[in-house]
Design a protein around this motif. Structure first.
Motif, PDB file in Angstrom:
ATOM      1  N   ILE A 246       0.838  -1.195   0.000  1.00  0.00           N
ATOM      2  CA  ILE A 246       0.000   0.000   0.000  1.00  0.00           C
ATOM      3  C   ILE A 246       0.880   1.255   0.000  1.00  0.00           C
ATOM      4  O   ILE A 246       0.623   2.233  -0.719  1.00  0.00           O
ATOM      5  N   LEU A 247       1.944   1.222   0.778  1.00  0.00           N
ATOM      6  CA  LEU A 247       2.847   2.374   0.843  1.00  0.00           C
ATOM      7  C   LEU A 247       3.525   2.632  -0.496  1.00  0.00           C
ATOM      8  O   LEU A 247       3.650   3.784  -0.938  1.00  0.00           O
ATOM      9  N   LEU A 248       3.950   1.594  -1.201  1.00  0.00           N
ATOM     10  CA  LEU A 248       4.559   1.756  -2.516  1.00  0.00           C
ATOM     11  C   LEU A 248       3.580   2.333  -3.519  1.00  0.00           C
ATOM     12  O   LEU A 248       3.935   3.177  -4.359  1.00  0.00           O
ATOM     13  N   CYS A 249       2.322   1.905  -3.491  1.00  0.00           N
ATOM     14  CA  CYS A 249       1.315   2.443  -4.411  1.00  0.00           C
ATOM     15  C   CYS A 249       1.117   3.934  -4.187  1.00  0.00           C
ATOM     16  O   CYS A 249       0.988   4.718  -5.132  1.00  0.00           O
ATOM     17  N   ILE A 250       1.088   4.330  -2.928  1.00  0.00           N
ATOM     18  CA  ILE A 250       0.909   5.752  -2.634  1.00  0.00           C
ATOM     19  C   ILE A 250       2.080   6.557  -3.195  1.00  0.00           C
ATOM     20  O   ILE A 250       1.902   7.637  -3.785  1.00  0.00           O
ATOM     21  N   ILE A 251       3.299   6.043  -3.043  1.00  0.00           N
ATOM     22  CA  ILE A 251       4.479   6.762  -3.542  1.00  0.00           C
ATOM     23  C   ILE A 251       4.433   6.871  -5.058  1.00  0.00           C
ATOM     24  O   ILE A 251       4.736   7.930  -5.639  1.00  0.00           O
ATOM     25  N   ILE A 252       4.015   5.808  -5.750  1.00  0.00           N
ATOM     26  CA  ILE A 252       3.943   5.847  -7.217  1.00  0.00           C
ATOM     27  C   ILE A 252       2.915   6.865  -7.684  1.00  0.00           C
ATOM     28  O   ILE A 252       3.140   7.618  -8.639  1.00  0.00           O
ATOM     29  N   LEU A 253       1.764   6.930  -7.015  1.00  0.00           N
ATOM     30  CA  LEU A 253       0.751   7.904  -7.392  1.00  0.00           C
ATOM     31  C   LEU A 253       1.275   9.326  -7.221  1.00  0.00           C
ATOM     32  O   LEU A 253       1.032  10.211  -8.069  1.00  0.00           O
ATOM     33  N   LEU A 254       1.976   9.573  -6.163  1.00  0.00           N
ATOM     34  CA  LEU A 254       2.543  10.900  -5.954  1.00  0.00           C
ATOM     35  C   LEU A 254       3.533  11.257  -7.063  1.00  0.00           C
ATOM     36  O   LEU A 254       3.577  12.405  -7.548  1.00  0.00           O
ATOM     37  N   MET A 255       4.370  10.341  -7.497  1.00  0.00           N
ATOM     38  CA  MET A 255       5.327  10.594  -8.570  1.00  0.00           C
ATOM     39  C   MET A 255       4.614  10.909  -9.873  1.00  0.00           C
ATOM     40  O   MET A 255       5.038  11.780 -10.645  1.00  0.00           O
ATOM     41  N   ILE A 256       3.523  10.214 -10.161  1.00  0.00           N
ATOM     42  CA  ILE A 256       2.770  10.468 -11.399  1.00  0.00           C
ATOM     43  C   ILE A 256       2.188  11.870 -11.382  1.00  0.00           C
ATOM     44  O   ILE A 256       2.219  12.600 -12.390  1.00  0.00           O
ATOM     45  N   VAL A 257       1.629  12.290 -10.258  1.00  0.00           N
ATOM     46  CA  VAL A 257       1.046  13.630 -10.161  1.00  0.00           C
ATOM     47  C   VAL A 257       2.122  14.697 -10.390  1.00  0.00           C
ATOM     48  O   VAL A 257       1.914  15.672 -11.111  1.00  0.00           O
ATOM     49  N   VAL A 258       3.307  14.499  -9.772  1.00  0.00           N
ATOM     50  CA  VAL A 258       4.387  15.477  -9.939  1.00  0.00           C
ATOM     51  C   VAL A 258       4.838  15.537 -11.397  1.00  0.00           C
ATOM     52  O   VAL A 258       5.078  16.611 -11.954  1.00  0.00           O
ATOM     53  N   LEU A 259       4.963  14.400 -12.058  1.00  0.00           N
ATOM     54  CA  LEU A 259       5.397  14.368 -13.449  1.00  0.00           C
ATOM     55  C   LEU A 259       4.373  15.044 -14.352  1.00  0.00           C
ATOM     56  O   LEU A 259       4.731  15.800 -15.275  1.00  0.00           O
ATOM     57  N   PHE A 260       3.081  14.827 -14.113  1.00  0.00           N
ATOM     58  CA  PHE A 260       2.034  15.448 -14.922  1.00  0.00           C
ATOM     59  C   PHE A 260       2.065  16.980 -14.763  1.00  0.00           C
ATOM     60  O   PHE A 260       1.929  17.722 -15.739  1.00  0.00           O
ATOM     61  N   ALA A 261       2.285  17.440 -13.555  1.00  0.00           N
ATOM     62  CA  ALA A 261       2.357  18.892 -13.330  1.00  0.00           C
ATOM     63  C   ALA A 261       3.564  19.499 -14.039  1.00  0.00           C
ATOM     64  O   ALA A 261       3.497  20.603 -14.590  1.00  0.00           O
ATOM     65  N   ALA A 262       4.682  18.770 -14.062  1.00  0.00           N
ATOM     66  CA  ALA A 262       5.874  19.288 -14.744  1.00  0.00           C
ATOM     67  C   ALA A 262       5.653  19.370 -16.244  1.00  0.00           C
ATOM     68  O   ALA A 262       6.088  20.325 -16.903  1.00  0.00           O
TER      69      ALA A 262
ATOM     70  N   ARG B  24       2.802  19.847 -17.830  1.00  0.00           N
ATOM     71  CA  ARG B  24       1.892  20.949 -18.121  1.00  0.00           C
ATOM     72  C   ARG B  24       2.612  22.300 -18.032  1.00  0.00           C
ATOM     73  O   ARG B  24       2.331  23.212 -18.800  1.00  0.00           O
ATOM     74  N   ARG B  25       3.526  22.389 -17.157  1.00  0.00           N
ATOM     75  CA  ARG B  25       4.286  23.640 -17.020  1.00  0.00           C
ATOM     76  C   ARG B  25       5.150  23.886 -18.247  1.00  0.00           C
ATOM     77  O   ARG B  25       5.345  25.012 -18.685  1.00  0.00           O
ATOM     78  N   GLN B  26       5.704  22.823 -18.836  1.00  0.00           N
ATOM     79  CA  GLN B  26       6.523  22.977 -20.026  1.00  0.00           C
ATOM     80  C   GLN B  26       5.703  23.387 -21.245  1.00  0.00           C
ATOM     81  O   GLN B  26       6.245  23.917 -22.219  1.00  0.00           O
ATOM     82  N   LYS B  27       4.402  23.119 -21.261  1.00  0.00           N
ATOM     83  CA  LYS B  27       3.581  23.451 -22.417  1.00  0.00           C
ATOM     84  C   LYS B  27       3.171  24.914 -22.435  1.00  0.00           C
ATOM     85  O   LYS B  27       2.517  25.357 -23.376  1.00  0.00           O
ATOM     86  N   LYS B  28       3.459  25.664 -21.401  1.00  0.00           N
ATOM     87  CA  LYS B  28       3.088  27.071 -21.393  1.00  0.00           C
ATOM     88  C   LYS B  28       3.837  27.831 -22.479  1.00  0.00           C
ATOM     89  O   LYS B  28       4.902  27.433 -22.919  1.00  0.00           O
ATOM     90  N   LYS B  29       3.291  28.993 -22.882  1.00  0.00           N
ATOM     91  CA  LYS B  29       3.878  29.794 -23.940  1.00  0.00           C
ATOM     92  C   LYS B  29       5.218  30.346 -23.499  1.00  0.00           C
ATOM     93  O   LYS B  29       5.334  30.891 -22.410  1.00  0.00           O
ATOM     94  N   GLU B  30       6.191  30.141 -24.383  1.00  0.00           N
ATOM     95  CA  GLU B  30       7.519  30.643 -24.075  1.00  0.00           C
ATOM     96  C   GLU B  30       7.533  32.155 -24.272  1.00  0.00           C
ATOM     97  O   GLU B  30       6.804  32.693 -25.095  1.00  0.00           O
ATOM     98  N   PRO B  31       8.367  32.898 -23.558  1.00  0.00           N
ATOM     99  CA  PRO B  31       8.430  34.364 -23.712  1.00  0.00           C
ATOM    100  C   PRO B  31       8.985  34.745 -25.078  1.00  0.00           C
ATOM    101  O   PRO B  31       9.693  33.985 -25.717  1.00  0.00           O
ATOM    102  N   LEU B  32       8.565  35.943 -25.529  1.00  0.00           N
ATOM    103  CA  LEU B  32       9.023  36.418 -26.824  1.00  0.00           C
ATOM    104  C   LEU B  32      10.516  36.668 -26.838  1.00  0.00           C
ATOM    105  O   LEU B  32      11.179  36.485 -27.851  1.00  0.00           O
ATOM    106  N   ILE B  33      11.024  37.126 -25.725  1.00  0.00           N
ATOM    107  CA  ILE B  33      12.471  37.381 -25.628  1.00  0.00           C
ATOM    108  C   ILE B  33      13.073  36.340 -24.710  1.00  0.00           C
ATOM    109  O   ILE B  33      12.677  36.213 -23.556  1.00  0.00           O
ATOM    110  N   ILE B  34      13.985  35.542 -25.264  1.00  0.00           N
ATOM    111  CA  ILE B  34      14.670  34.518 -24.470  1.00  0.00           C
ATOM    112  C   ILE B  34      16.002  35.119 -24.041  1.00  0.00           C
ATOM    113  O   ILE B  34      16.855  35.406 -24.865  1.00  0.00           O
TER     114      ILE B  34
END
Length: 773
Positions: free
Chosen positions: A602-618, A620-630
């Motif tokens: 049960i503890l391992l399943c909880i840890i895996i779910l947490l890793m998936i949530v963190v990866l999904f959030a990362a 989505r953050r990369q898909k944001k619009k990049e700034p016009l001036i880099i």
């Protein structure tokens, strides 16, 4: 036969005699005892030793002697041959007659004798008529060399006050003439300069008593050596002897004055020098070394004297602190003595001297003096603010006795816990003290003269006395367990307590329960520990997994302090020996049918779910619009301030505010000055705005134009527009549409605007009148 025309000294090796008679040579052949002349003959040769006078001064060659053989019939058939020392160079022989001559002047000191060999041969046949025979030519000495000393100048020394006849040195001259002949090398010594102090006869002696170095140290003696035993006509040589009298300790030390006066400030530190005195000694070196000492005086306990060996001075040293107010004048009797005495001259003594040294103590402005070197006070930790801790006292040691004020050095009391009365030095508390925080407080108190800046500091140590203001508590955190199968009266825990207070005697704690507990009881061991016992058995984890046991701990100090500490007792499963196996939390899970492996899964399943949530959030953050001036830096952090001030009426490069008044006048070729002009897109001409367009519409159109402009930078830009409306009586006051020169303008209308514009009218109308004039 060989004949010597000067003196016949020796006949050598005559093995045989012949009956041939030789005509005697007068003055040469020695007479017999009867006065007859003896004639010695030899078959063939007869040879002798010849004497030749050195340094001959005659004209021509010097005649030495004649060789002659019996075989020579004087018909010219015999030839004489000479070999040996100087043959052919110094000496030459007449091969026909046998006469020997010296070709140059000879010096006996260069060579005293010459050994030569002669023979006779037949000129025609070359037959040897006479074998080679040796003979000696000796150089006769004359007195031609003067005596010479080994040195031109001699150095000698002799102790002063030496007795008459004391040896100084030996002088020796040499004469190159022949010592065995006459008096040419017999020398006689005499003194030409240096009498009557010295005499000489090969040895140099002192001839005058009591020669004192302090009167005269150096003497110069000229010695003469003369040959011919000093007779008239003898040669002489001279040498100079420089004689130095060596010092002996014959002069005692003496002070120049009988009384010396020195001054010393009362602030002089112990070990410092007050001054020095010096005696004179005419001797030198170790004979002039002196030692100073104090004989007596009222200052011998306060001062001491040491001898400066390099300068031969007596240095007065402060041995104890001086106080102008206590004693102002000291007197010392000082003695000086030679360290190296010579008993031979003790009758010239005594070799010591005394003098009086008076030392006057000078007053200085001294800082205040505390009554103690340090202070120690005690105060209770529960003392209220304002409570007096103690009093320090200082006084001005000067005769004026200035008043003293007291302060606390705040660098030693950063928390400002204490205060001091500046007048009487009483230290009080500003804040409540806590002994458990700090048992000692070390501060510095400054005492300063009111009329000056001199101050003194003294350390003050304040001890905080303990007050029983802290209750005892558990000595540590206890993890207490009780087994389900425990029996009544079984020990489950031993506890102890600590108290931060420090009683006068040892701690004494009392343990009890706040209320009667049906499950547990406590037993006080009366040694500051207690035992927790069970009152019953049959504990169950399902019913109660843990119990809270309030324990009251009290001390025996005054006032009595007590506290209640809670002991948590957990119910655990134990084996038959009472060893804990599992406790309440795990036991409950096991009762639900979950094993240890299931919990891990049960503890391992909880840890895996947490890793998936963190990866999904990362992602989505990369898909944001990049700034016009880099850029390496966020442009929002770059704040650029522009402050553009116009250059007046002739400034044609500033912002054209006239556009606001006449929107149709637009410079289509002017680029924006707030960005780098890059023509990424073709320039888009903006349609002109008609007259009488409201300013709000104009600004809105400009805002829309900038928002839709693809060449605009990505950061915010601020464009400020000013508009001057139509219908003003003064018309436009802007200099942008003014005439080229001030002479084309008429400022008379300013005089009709009233008092507010009077000053302006006077300035411009007056200026125009002055220009016309």
């Amino acid at each position: 036969m060989i004949t010597n025309l000067f003196t016949l000294l020796l006949l050598l090796s005559i093995p045989e005699w012949s009956s041939t008679l030789i005509r005697p040579v007068p003055g040469i052949s020695p007479p017999d005892k009867d006065g007859r002349t003896l004639h010695r003959t030899k078959r063939g040769w007869m040879w002798n030793s010849f004497f030749l006078l050195e340094e001959w001064t005659g004209s021509g060659k010097q005649y030495v002697g004649k060789l002659h053989s019996d075989m020579d019939t004087e018909d010219g058939s015999v030839k004489y041959v000479l070999t040996g020392d100087g043959a052919g160079t110094i000496f030459e022989i007449d091969e026909n007659s046998g006469d020997i001559h010296a070709t140059r002047r000879l010096d006996r000191e260069e060579k005293a004798s010459y050994t030569l060999s002669a023979k006779a041969i037949n000129k025609t046949s070359g037959q040897v008529l006479e074998r080679a025979s040796d003979f000696i030519i000796k150089i006769h000495d004359i007195n031609d060399n003067e005596p010479k000393f080994s040195k031109d100048t001699y150095l000698a020394s002799v102790p002063e006050m030496s007795n008459v006849g004391a040896f100084v040195m030996k002088v020796l001259a040499t004469d190159a003439d022949d010592e065995s002949y006459g008096n040419s090398a017999r020398l006689v010594y005499s003194i030409l300069q240096g009498q009557p102090y010295f005499s000489v006869d090969l040895l140099l002696f002192i001839s005058l008593p009591n020669m004192i170095r302090e009167n005269r140290e150096h003497y110069q003696v000229v010695i003469q050596a003369k040959d011919m035993a000093g007779q008239m006509g003898g040669l002489s040589g001279t040498a100079t002897v420089n004689i130095t009298l060596l010092d002996v300790n014959n002069s005692p030390p003496r002070f120049n004055f009988s009384v010396y006066t020195l001054n010393a400030f009362e602030s002089a530190e112990v070990g410092s020098s007050v001054g020095s005195i010096k005696a004179n000694d005419a001797d030198t070196g170790e004979n002039a070394e002196m030692w100073y000492s104090i004989l007596d005086g009222d200052g011998q306990d306060v001062f001491s004297i040491v001898t400066d060996a390099a300068r031969q001075e007596g240095v007065i040293i402060v041995k104890k602190p001086l106080d102008y107010e206590s004693k102002r004048i000291y007197s010392l009797n000082v003695q000086v003595t030679n360290t190296h005495l010579d008993r031979r001259f003790s009758h010239l003594g005594p070799f010591s001297d005394t003098a009086t040294v008076k030392i006057t103590v000078k007053d200085v402005d001294e800082p205040p003096v505390f009554g103690r070197s340090h202070y120690i006070f005690e105060v209770d930790e529960d003392a209220p603010p304002g409570k007096s801790v103690g009093t320090v006292s200082a006084r001005d040691p000067d005769a004026i006795n200035h008043l003293v004020k007291y302060t606390i050095d705040r660098h030693t009391d950063l928390e400002r816990l204490f205060n001091i009365d500046s007048n009487n030095g009483t230290i009080s508390i500003l804040q409540t003290l806590d002994r458990e925080t700090s048992k000692w407080h070390n501060i510095s108190v400054l005492a300063t003269e009111i009329s000056g800046s001199l101050q003194t500091r003294v350390p003050v140590f304040i001890k905080v006395r303990d007050v029983n203001d802290n209750a005892p508590e558990f000595a540590m955190y206890y993890e207490t367990f009780v087994c389900e199968n425990v029996k009544a009266g079984q020990l489950i825990q031993t506890i102890s307590a600590v108290d931060t207070d420090e009683p006068l005697v040892a701690h004494k704690f009392v343990f009890s329960l706040s209320t009667v507990n049906p499950n547990f009881t406590i037993f006080d061991n009366e040694d500051n520990t207690a035992r927790i016992l069970t009152r019953r058995g049959g504990f169950s984890r399902q019913e109660m997994s843990s119990y809270l046991l309030p324990v009251v701990i009290s001390d025996n100090d005054y006032p009595i302090q007590s506290s209640t500490s809670t002991l948590t007792v957990r119910v655990c499963a134990c084996d038959s020996r009472g060893k804990v196996q599992t406790c309440s939390t795990e036991a409950l899970l096991l009762s639900a049918g979950l094993s240890t492996g299931a919990l891990v899964a049960i503890l391992l399943c909880i840890i895996i779910l947490l890793m998936i949530v963190v990866l999904f959030a990362a992602l989505r953050r990369q898909k944001k619009k990049e700034p016009l001036i880099i850029s390496k830096e966020d442009v929002r952090d770059n704040v650029v301030s522009y402050n553009d001030e116009g250059g007046g009426e002739e400034d044609t490069q500033a912002f054209d505010i006239g556009t606001l008044r006449n929107p149709e006048v637009i410079d289509t070729n002017k680029m924006r000055r707030d960005i780098i002009p890059e023509m990424l897109f073709p320039f888009r001409r903006v349609s002109p705005i008609k007259d009488n367009t409201d300013v709000r519409d104009f600004i809105n159109s400009r805002l829309q134009e900038n928002d839709s402009d693809p060449t605009a930078p990505p950061y915010d830009s601020l464009a400020t527009y000013a508009y001057e409306g139509n219908g003003s009586l003064a018309e436009s006051l802007s200099s942008l549409e003014s005439t080229a020169t001030e002479g084309d303008q008429d400022f008379d209308y300013l005089s009709h605007w009233g008092p507010p514009f009077k000053k302006l009218a006077d300035m411009y109308i007056g200026k125009e009148t002055h220009r016309e004039t």
